[in-house]
Design an enzyme around this catalytic site. Structure first.
Site, PDB file in Angstrom:
ATOM      1  N   ASP A 196       0.794  -1.228   0.000  1.00 43.36           N
ATOM      2  CA  ASP A 196       0.000   0.000   0.000  1.00 43.36           C
ATOM      3  C   ASP A 196       0.827   1.278   0.000  1.00 43.36           C
ATOM      4  OD1 ASP A 196       0.915  -0.625   2.614  1.00 43.36           O
ATOM      5  OD2 ASP A 196      -0.559   0.728   3.474  1.00 43.36           O
ATOM      6  N   CYS A 197       2.093   1.233  -0.379  1.00 43.89           N
ATOM      7  CA  CYS A 197       2.920   2.439  -0.357  1.00 43.89           C
ATOM      8  C   CYS A 197       2.540   3.383  -1.499  1.00 43.89           C
ATOM      9  CB  CYS A 197       4.389   2.061  -0.470  1.00 43.89           C
ATOM     10  SG  CYS A 197       5.486   3.489  -0.633  1.00 43.89           S
ATOM     11  N   LYS A 213      12.923  -7.608   5.618  1.00 43.35           N
ATOM     12  CA  LYS A 213      13.744  -7.216   4.465  1.00 43.35           C
ATOM     13  C   LYS A 213      14.883  -8.212   4.253  1.00 43.35           C
ATOM     14  CE  LYS A 213      12.725  -2.466   5.709  1.00 43.35           C
ATOM     15  NZ  LYS A 213      13.245  -1.205   6.263  1.00 43.35           N
ATOM     16  N   VAL A 225      11.675   1.741   0.114  1.00 43.46           N
ATOM     17  CA  VAL A 225      11.133   1.622  -1.239  1.00 43.46           C
ATOM     18  C   VAL A 225      10.311   2.874  -1.520  1.00 43.46           C
ATOM     19  CG1 VAL A 225      11.062  -0.896  -1.306  1.00 43.46           C
ATOM     20  CG2 VAL A 225       9.110   0.341  -0.379  1.00 43.46           C
ATOM     21  N   SER A 282      11.433   8.479  -4.786  1.00 43.11           N
ATOM     22  CA  SER A 282      10.372   8.453  -5.791  1.00 43.11           C
ATOM     23  C   SER A 282      10.430   9.653  -6.735  1.00 43.11           C
ATOM     24  CB  SER A 282       8.993   8.374  -5.123  1.00 43.11           C
ATOM     25  OG  SER A 282       8.733   9.521  -4.335  1.00 43.11           O
ATOM     26  N   HIS A 323      -5.813   6.191  -0.634  1.00 39.82           N
ATOM     27  CA  HIS A 323      -5.746   5.953   0.815  1.00 39.82           C
ATOM     28  C   HIS A 323      -6.878   6.666   1.544  1.00 39.82           C
ATOM     29  CE1 HIS A 323      -1.814   3.886   1.652  1.00 39.82           C
ATOM     30  NE2 HIS A 323      -1.756   4.078   0.338  1.00 39.82           N
ATOM     31  N   TRP A 382      -3.158   0.638   7.568  1.00 40.83           N
ATOM     32  CA  TRP A 382      -3.466   1.645   8.590  1.00 40.83           C
ATOM     33  C   TRP A 382      -3.945   1.036   9.899  1.00 40.83           C
ATOM     34  CZ3 TRP A 382      -2.034   6.535   8.386  1.00 40.83           C
ATOM     35  CH2 TRP A 382      -1.715   7.089   7.134  1.00 40.83           C
TER      36      TRP A 382
END
Length: 295
Positions: free
Chosen positions: A96-97, A124, A137, A151, A243, A290
């Site tokens: 969900d990033c 990880k 990430v 990003s 989100h 969440w």
């Protein structure tokens, strides 16, 4: 900072609300014996081949745009360009990033050819930390060996490629960019709030941000934030709205866009983009992400 809870965001380092755009926090693995009723049960791992091409990921002429690779204990073969993104609660599905989705959307809009690899932020692997010692990430690893762990920088890399719409340097970008962060900040403020007395004020702040976005979209009259083609700002705002429109109704019984027809129309157009469809996680993954604030 990996290993401790971020101060203001679901998937980022300490000042994510100020656009420190990485997903690096490593929460403890949730118990699989008992999950509170307000949390969705993590989807079971799908026993499919490690390499799977998304049915919609087609470049002009029918060539595959991107292949999704589930995370494995062994390092994946880096024989092509790779985008590492957050894995979902089972460590395998898409996570969900919103910043992983932003980078993935931008690359697809520019017709880049690459693999995506899902990496569990809760476990990880050593091979990933060798690629990016911060453990965050999204991360771009080029065939040339170049690693890009932010990003915004991945979006810039995408925009330098030929093909697809111009993502950066579009007229009006500075004005529109100032409208996005208050929406995300208002949303995360509500989601992390533990003080009932502060709730009303936080909701008002979110509505103030959405009202500003509504006014802008009404006056702009374009399909997307800057023009009739999506830009880098749409790659950023779209995941934020995902989100907000999933988590707020689930946890707070708030329908954030109900009073804003222009924002709602914009949101529908973003969701219709093929590049958004194939990079978004499930609603269940958003809710699960969440859930740590509601235990």
């Amino acid at each position: 900072v990996a290993g401790r809870q971020p101060s203001f965001s679901l998937c980022g380092s300490e000042l994510l609300v100020d656009v420190d755009e990485v997903c690096s926090w490593s929460p403890a693995r949730p118990s699989r014996k008992r999950i509170p009723s307000q949390q969705p049960r993590p989807p079971p791992a799908q026993h499919k081949p490690a390499h799977r091409a998304h049915p919609h990921s087609k470049a002009p002429g029918g060539a595959s745009l991107s292949t999704s690779v589930k995370m494995a204990a062994a390092a994946p073969k880096l024989d092509t360009d790779v985008l590492f993104v957050k894995a979902g609660p089972d460590g395998q599905c898409l996570g969900d990033c919103p910043f992983s989705q932003k980078a993935d959307m931008a690359l697809r809009l520019k017709k880049a050819q690459y693999n995506t690899v899902h990496v569990s932020m809760a476990d990880k692997p050593a091979w990933f930390l060798e690629i990016n010692e911060k453990g965050s990430v999204p991360v771009w690893r080029g065939l040339d060996g170049k690693t890009i762990p932010e990003s915004d920088d991945i979006v810039a890399l995408a925009d330098a490629r030929e093909g697809g719409p111009k993502l950066l340097g579009v007229a009006g970008a500075e004005e529109a960019a100032e409208l996005i962060q208050p929406v995300w900040g208002g949303f995360t403020g509500i989601m992390k709030n533990k003080d009932e007395a502060a709730e009303e004020g936080l909701v008002a702040e979110l509505h103030k941000a959405l009202a500003g976005l509504e006014s802008y979209l009404q006056s702009k009259g374009t399909k997307f934030l800057l023009c009739d083609e999506p830009s880098a700002l749409d790659c950023k705002l779209g995941p934020f709205l995902l989100h907000a429109t999933v988590a707020l109704p689930h946890y707070k019984k708030i329908e954030p866009l109900s009073k804003y027809p222009s924002v709602s129309g914009y949101w529908e157009r973003v969701q219709a983009l093929e590049e958004f469809k194939v990079t978004r996680c499930t609603d269940e993954a958003v809710v699960f992400g969440w859930s740590k604030f509601f235990k």
